[in-house]
Design an enzyme around this catalytic site. Sequence first.
Site, PDB file in Angstrom:
ATOM      1  CG  ASP A   1      41.658  60.710  82.265  1.00 56.74           C
ATOM      2  OD1 ASP A   1      41.265  59.661  82.800  1.00 56.74           O
ATOM      3  OD2 ASP A   1      42.407  61.527  82.838  1.00 56.74           O
TER       4      ASP A   1
ATOM      5  CG  ASN B   1      41.424  54.206  88.455  1.00 56.63           C
ATOM      6  OD1 ASN B   1      40.791  53.787  87.486  1.00 56.63           O
ATOM      7  ND2 ASN B   1      41.396  55.476  88.826  1.00 56.63           N
TER       8      ASN B   1
ATOM      9  N   PRO C   1      38.571  64.426  91.097  1.00 57.94           N
ATOM     10  CG  PRO C   1      40.806  63.782  90.759  1.00 57.94           C
ATOM     11  CD  PRO C   1      39.686  63.719  91.760  1.00 57.94           C
ATOM     12  N   GLY C   2      38.027  64.570  87.553  1.00 59.51           N
ATOM     13  CA  GLY C   2      37.632  63.762  86.406  1.00 59.51           C
ATOM     14  C   GLY C   2      36.361  64.254  85.762  1.00 59.51           C
TER      15      GLY C   2
ATOM     16  CG  HIS D   1      34.163  61.263  89.651  1.00 57.64           C
ATOM     17  ND1 HIS D   1      34.726  60.272  90.419  1.00 57.64           N
ATOM     18  CD2 HIS D   1      35.185  61.786  88.920  1.00 57.64           C
ATOM     19  CE1 HIS D   1      36.023  60.197  90.177  1.00 57.64           C
ATOM     20  NE2 HIS D   1      36.333  61.095  89.259  1.00 57.64           N
TER      21      HIS D   1
ATOM     22  CG  HIS E   1      39.103  56.191  84.595  1.00 52.00           C
ATOM     23  ND1 HIS E   1      40.016  55.556  85.401  1.00 52.00           N
ATOM     24  CD2 HIS E   1      39.773  57.225  84.017  1.00 52.00           C
ATOM     25  CE1 HIS E   1      41.191  56.185  85.330  1.00 52.00           C
ATOM     26  NE2 HIS E   1      41.065  57.203  84.488  1.00 52.00           N
TER      27      HIS E   1
ATOM     28  CG  HIS F   1      46.309  62.270  81.671  1.00 53.34           C
ATOM     29  ND1 HIS F   1      47.502  62.395  82.328  1.00 53.34           N
ATOM     30  CD2 HIS F   1      45.572  61.386  82.388  1.00 53.34           C
ATOM     31  CE1 HIS F   1      47.479  61.618  83.405  1.00 53.34           C
ATOM     32  NE2 HIS F   1      46.316  60.993  83.452  1.00 53.34           N
TER      33      HIS F   1
HETATM   34  O1  DOR Z   1      40.915  63.275  86.623  1.00 47.22           O
HETATM   35  C1  DOR Z   1      41.235  62.118  86.803  1.00 47.22           C
HETATM   36  N1  DOR Z   1      40.324  61.176  87.111  1.00 47.22           N
HETATM   37  N2  DOR Z   1      42.513  61.789  86.699  1.00 47.22           N
HETATM   38  C2  DOR Z   1      42.958  60.556  87.037  1.00 47.22           C
HETATM   39  O2  DOR Z   1      44.140  60.313  86.921  1.00 47.22           O
HETATM   40  C3  DOR Z   1      42.038  59.539  87.575  1.00 47.22           C
HETATM   41  C4  DOR Z   1      40.671  59.791  87.116  1.00 47.22           C
HETATM   42  C5  DOR Z   1      39.641  58.996  87.848  1.00 47.22           C
HETATM   43  O3  DOR Z   1      39.812  57.785  88.017  1.00 47.22           O
HETATM   44  O4  DOR Z   1      38.624  59.561  88.247  1.00 47.22           O
HETATM   45 ZN    ZN Z   2      45.628  59.866  84.982  1.00 48.80          ZN
HETATM   46 ZN    ZN Z   3      42.665  58.419  83.904  1.00 50.15          ZN
END
Ligand code: DOR
Ligand code: ZN
Ligand code: ZN
Length: 428
Positions: A303, A90, A321-322, A307, A58, A230
Site C-alpha cells: 500500500d 486511483n 492518509p498513506g 504524498h 500507488h 490491507h
Molecule cells: O492510506 C491510504 N492511502 N489508504 C488508501 O486506501 C488510499 C491510499 C492513497 O491513495 O493515498
Molecule cells: Zn485501500
Molecule cells: Zn491503497
Amino acid sequence: MSTVIKGARPYGEGDPVDVLIEDGVITGIGTVQAPEDAEVIDARGQVLLPGFVDLHTHLREPGREDTETIDSGSAAAALGGYTAVFAMANTDPVADNAVIVEHVWRRGQEVGLVDVHPVGAVTVGLKGEKLAELGTMANSQAGVKVFSDDGLCVADPLLMRRALEYSTALDVVIAQHAEEPRLTVGAQAHEGERAARLGYTGWPAAAEESIVARDCLLALHANARLHVCHVSTSGTADVLRWAKDRGTKVSAEVTPHHLLLTDERLATYDPVNKVNPPLRTESDAEKLRAALADGTIDCVATDHAPHAVQDKDTEWSAARPGMLGLQTALSIVTETMVRTGLLDWRGVARVMSERPAEIGNLADQGRPIAVGEPANLALVDPDAEWTVRGAELASIAANTPYEGMRLPGVVTATLLRGRITARDGKIG
Ligand code: DOR
Ligand code: ZN
Ligand code: ZN
C-alpha cells in the site's frame, strides 16, 4: 548476456551455490561454468529469493507526478527487491478505461525496472455508481488482471455482486478496500481508547469486518475470486478463516505497517502515521502476524502511498492518509516475521512473491529458483542493517513512518529477467 551469482543460498537453505543466468533464464545451479564475460555478483552466502511482487502500489502517474511517477516508483520497487508491482487505479484521471491502463503498462515497460501491472477501477471514476468496462481493460494490451476501487470501498452490495459475477468470466480478481463508509464518516484513527483521548473520530474495526464478511458471502455465491486489501484487524482474520474453511475463493494481504506499527504512534500527533485503514492495537498487529504465518492472510502488500509535503505536513485531520512502503517492506518483514521465528526465508518467498504472483495471475513471477525458470530474483543480506532516511529513498515523496529507524535485512541486488535492475542500493 550472462550473469553469475556466486555463493548464494536459495531460500536461505543449504550450502552456497552459484546461479548462472543466460538470456533471462536460470541455466545452471551448483558449480557452474560461467562464460568469461559474464557479469559476476558475489553473494557471499546471502539469501536468494524469487523477486517480490507487490499487489498494492500507488504510483501517482497520471495526475500527481509531483509525488511519484512510474519512473521513480519503479526505481523504489527495484531497490526494494520487487520485480512486479500492481499500480492502483486511483490516479487522476482514474484508470477506469483501456487508454489509461495501456499508458501505465507501456510506461512501465519503457522504464524497464519492474513490470508495472495496472489495476483497473471497478466503477467509473471510482464513484461507486456504475461498473467500469472491466472486459475492455482485461482484453487491452495491459491485460488487466486485478480490479479495485482502492482508496474507496465498493460499498453498494449490488454493484459488488455484479463485479464479482463478471470477474468469473474474465478470470480476474476483485480487490476490495473494505470500509463501510457509513461507519467511518469523519474517521481519523482506530476507534479505541487512544483516539478517544485525543478527540479523534474513530474508525471502528466493524467497518472493515462487516464488508469482508459480506463480500466473502457474495464471492462464495458467485464462485468468484475476492482479494481483501490491507487487512488491519484481528476480527477480519477470523472472518477470513471462517470463509476459507467454507471454500470461499478469497485471498488477503497485510501491509508491513500493520504488522509493525500500532496506534501508540498517535501520541506523536505526526500525520506521517495517518493511514487508511488506520494503525490498530498491538493485539491486532500480533494476530495479523500470526495470520500471515499460518496462511490465513496470504501475502504482504505495501500500500505504498506517496504524498506531497503540503498534504502530509499539516494538522492531523487535514493530512492525507498513506505512507511509503516499497523500499522498507523486506526489512519490516524481516523484523516482524523472520527475527521472531514466525517465518523462515521459504515463508518470505511465499508471502512476498509466490502467493501475490498467483493471486495476480502472473505466470512468470513467483517461480521456483530452478533451471529453466525466468531469472526474476532478489538477493538479500539477512544480517546487514540500514537506517531509513526518507530523503534518500527513490520515491519523489518522503513520507516514511520509519524515518531514522535502524532496520534489518538489506536488498543487495534485484534481477528482472536476468537484467540487474538494482545493486547495492543503486539502480541498474
Ligand atoms: O492510506 C491510504 N492511502 N489508504 C488508501 O486506501 C488510499 C491510499 C492513497 O491513495 O493515498
Ligand atoms: Zn485501500
Ligand atoms: Zn491503497
